[in-house]
Write an enzyme that holds these catalytic residues in place. Structure first.
Site, mmCIF file in Angstrom:
data_model
loop_
_atom_site.group_PDB
_atom_site.id
_atom_site.type_symbol
_atom_site.label_atom_id
_atom_site.label_comp_id
_atom_site.label_asym_id
_atom_site.label_seq_id
_atom_site.Cartn_x
_atom_site.Cartn_y
_atom_site.Cartn_z
ATOM 1 N N ARG A 15 0.783 -1.132 0.069
ATOM 2 C CA ARG A 15 -0.170 -0.069 -0.013
ATOM 3 C C ARG A 15 1.038 1.277 -0.226
ATOM 4 N NH1 ARG A 15 -4.819 1.479 4.294
ATOM 5 N NH2 ARG A 15 -3.152 1.243 5.819
ATOM 6 N N ASP A 51 -3.710 3.058 14.419
ATOM 7 C CA ASP A 51 -2.828 3.535 13.322
ATOM 8 C C ASP A 51 -3.664 5.071 13.194
ATOM 9 O OD1 ASP A 51 -5.280 3.291 11.590
ATOM 10 O OD2 ASP A 51 -4.376 1.880 10.344
#
Length: 550
Positions: free
Chosen positions: A165, A451
């Site tokens: 990603r 996160d």
């Protein structure tokens, strides 16, 4: 010594011999060519985002585009899913740290998504070491010696399939300047990884397909079109067939849920599906409706998939993906094992099982886990409910979801807003940002893996409650959120953090800096688009004499 760079390129990050094997002249030329070809398209897409935000702030709502109705109602399908990634029952995600890469590939998951985005603090060291780690992983030479445990980590014979990603379109890479301006972060991430790994990846991982990617933070199909053109250019450069590169798009912004067909259409030769990026989606709901006082979020712990707007989003994603012949991936299980409390750990695992059972019964083809300890439970649920099939693409059709209308996707979430919700947001936001500023982008807090996405929820919810003077429920009944109250909460939560982590760690860490930054973000008159974009300048470290043209 310095890096050997093409004309127009300036490397401002620290020189390192290992990094120079990634930042070769030819690799930098590949990235530079991508930047020069697509930078104006990216700038236009970002300007369109700003225009859309102005519409929403002035009372407008996102919705389906009448001009692309023919795409939504058409009978087209995406290219067939490669056999190498047909089975994606459980995917594990994490940063591109060396030990993490090995453990994730060995975890028993079907896919490891190596993350340059929300789980990574994008310092120069983290990014460059990440590329070294992925190169070694693709070459199967990666090892890690844990000196404290005197343990050597290396890859098993059978490993998860590797997806990568890159960062979103909005993030710069301030350590690499091209033609006098910072490079686009995602083109650096994609370009360096593809350049060094596409050939070996196709032999080792992809069975003639790949590399594979996850694409974050899109808001419109025009952004997918840029990625499609980037992929096409890379394939032509490498001399591999069109459609070799495959990508899953995270639907993690509210505007993008109305563009799912269009996004898949733009990427139809390169797509392997969509993913419910539900934490960022909640963040995006608040950000999109920042000018709408009638759409206030309840405590973040109450905004789950049972909320109508969240369930509708998941159902429509499944319907769209299966109609177009690609994977519909479920959301993240963010729990982490509670090793010192077996009863609490089992209770947490049971919540994970229930969530995954909901996903597979709804029609998802796979799911995400934040920790290897969750993989067996997730795998068991999906395996037991997808008997003798690697996915549900052709067996689970959600025709009922085709009747969903815009209001289903926009319905205000229900629930209470409490003092404890305000405190949790503040405590988590400060601690996450403190870790991020010191290089950790994925942080275990209160038995959950946090996160950037979950930190963003904390920030924008605090901002929203402050802006509209929310009256709290529960123990805070009758109390309105204002600057005085928030200031007191910040002070008290910093005291709690000190008790939890210890005074010495608090003073040595970046907690005070994080507190100032998080407080400023929550109390700003205008909501910043991204917390990490504002914080990025705090981790940029220039070494301007490191570049050279040899």
């Amino acid at each position: 010594m310095g890096y050997d760079v093409p004309e127009g390129v300036d490397i401002r990050g620290r020189y390192d011999t290992e990094f120079s094997k990634i930042l070769t002249r030819d690799a930098l030329q590949f990235v530079t060519d991508l930047q020069r070809e697509f930078r104006n398209h990216i700038k236009y897409a970002m300007e369109c985002r700003r225009e859309a935000k102005m519409r929403y702030n002035n009372g407008g709502l996102p919705g389906f585009d009448p001009a692309t109705k023919y795409i939504r109602e058409g009978e087209w399908v995406c290219a067939p899913v490669p056999a190498a990634v047909a089975d994606r029952r459980v995917e594990i995600t994490g940063p591109v740290e060396r030990k993490m890469v090995i453990n994730a590939l060995n975890s028993g998951a079907k896919v490891f998504m190596a993350d340059f985005e929300d789980a990574l603090s994008p310092s120069w060291e983290n990014l460059m070491r990440g590329h070294v780690n992925l190169r070694d992983a693709v070459n199967r030479t990666i090892t890690f010696h844990d000196q404290a445990r005197n343990k050597l980590y290396k890859l098993n014979d059978e490993t998860a399939k590797l997806f990568v990603r890159p960062r979103g379109w909005h993030l710069p890479e301030a350590h690499i300047f091209i033609d006098g301006e910072p490079a686009t972060g995602c083109l650096v991430d994609f370009g360096l990884y593809f350049f060094h790994n596409y050939a070996n990846f196709r032999k080792v991982q992809g069975q003639g397909f790949g590399p594979f990617f996850y694409l974050p933070k899109m808001e419109h199909s025009r952004e997918a079109r840029i990625w499609n053109n980037v992929f096409g250019r890379a394939e032509r450069w490498a001399g591999i067939e069109r459609g070799s590169i495959r990508a899953t798009v995270l639907i993690e912004t509210l505007p993008a849920v109305f563009q799912m067909n269009e996004i898949l259409y733009e990427l139809r030769d390169h797509s392997v599906g969509l993913n419910c990026g539900r934490w960022d989606y909640i963040f995006s709901y608040v950000k999109t409706f920042q000018g709408h006082p009638d759409r206030l979020l309840p405590d973040r712990v109450q905004v789950g998939m049972a909320q109508h707007f969240m369930r509708s989003y998941s159902d429509l994603l499944i319907h769209t993906c299966h109609k177009r012949g690609v994977h519909a991936m479920g959301g993240m299980a963010a729990q982490i094992p509670i090793r010192d409390d077996p009863a609490a750990n089992e209770a947490a695992l049971e919540l994970v099982r229930k969530d995954k059972l909901r996903e597979v019964k709804a029609g998802h083809d796979g799911t995400w886990a934040a920790h290897p300890g969750l993989i067996p439970a997730c795998m068991e649920v999906f395996t037991n409910n997808m008997v003798n099939a690697p996915n549900q693409i052709h067996s689970m059709k959600r025709q009922d979801a085709s009747e969903l209308i815009e209001e289903d996707l926009l319905q205000s979430p229900r629930g209470v807003r409490t003092m404890e919700g305000l405190r949790l947001n503040t405590r988590v936001g400060i601690q996450y940002l403190a870790a991020w500023l010191t290089g950790a982008g994925s942080v275990p807090l209160y038995n959950l893996m946090e996160d950037a996405a979950t930190a963003e929820i904390s920030r924008v919810q605090n901002w929203q409650w402050l802006k509209y003077g929310v009256e709290l429920d529960g123990d805070g009944l009758g109390v309105k959120v204002n600057l005085d109250l928030f200031g007191r909460v910040v002070e008290e939560e910093m005291a709690r953090i000190e008790r939890e982590v210890g005074k010495e760690k608090l003073n040595k860490g970046m907690y005070k800096e994080a507190c100032k930054l998080f407080t400023r973000q929550c109390t700003a008159p205008v909501l910043d688009d991204f917390l990490t974009l504002d914080a990025y300048n705090n981790i940029v470290m220039y070494h301007p004499i490191e570049s050279s043209r040899l």
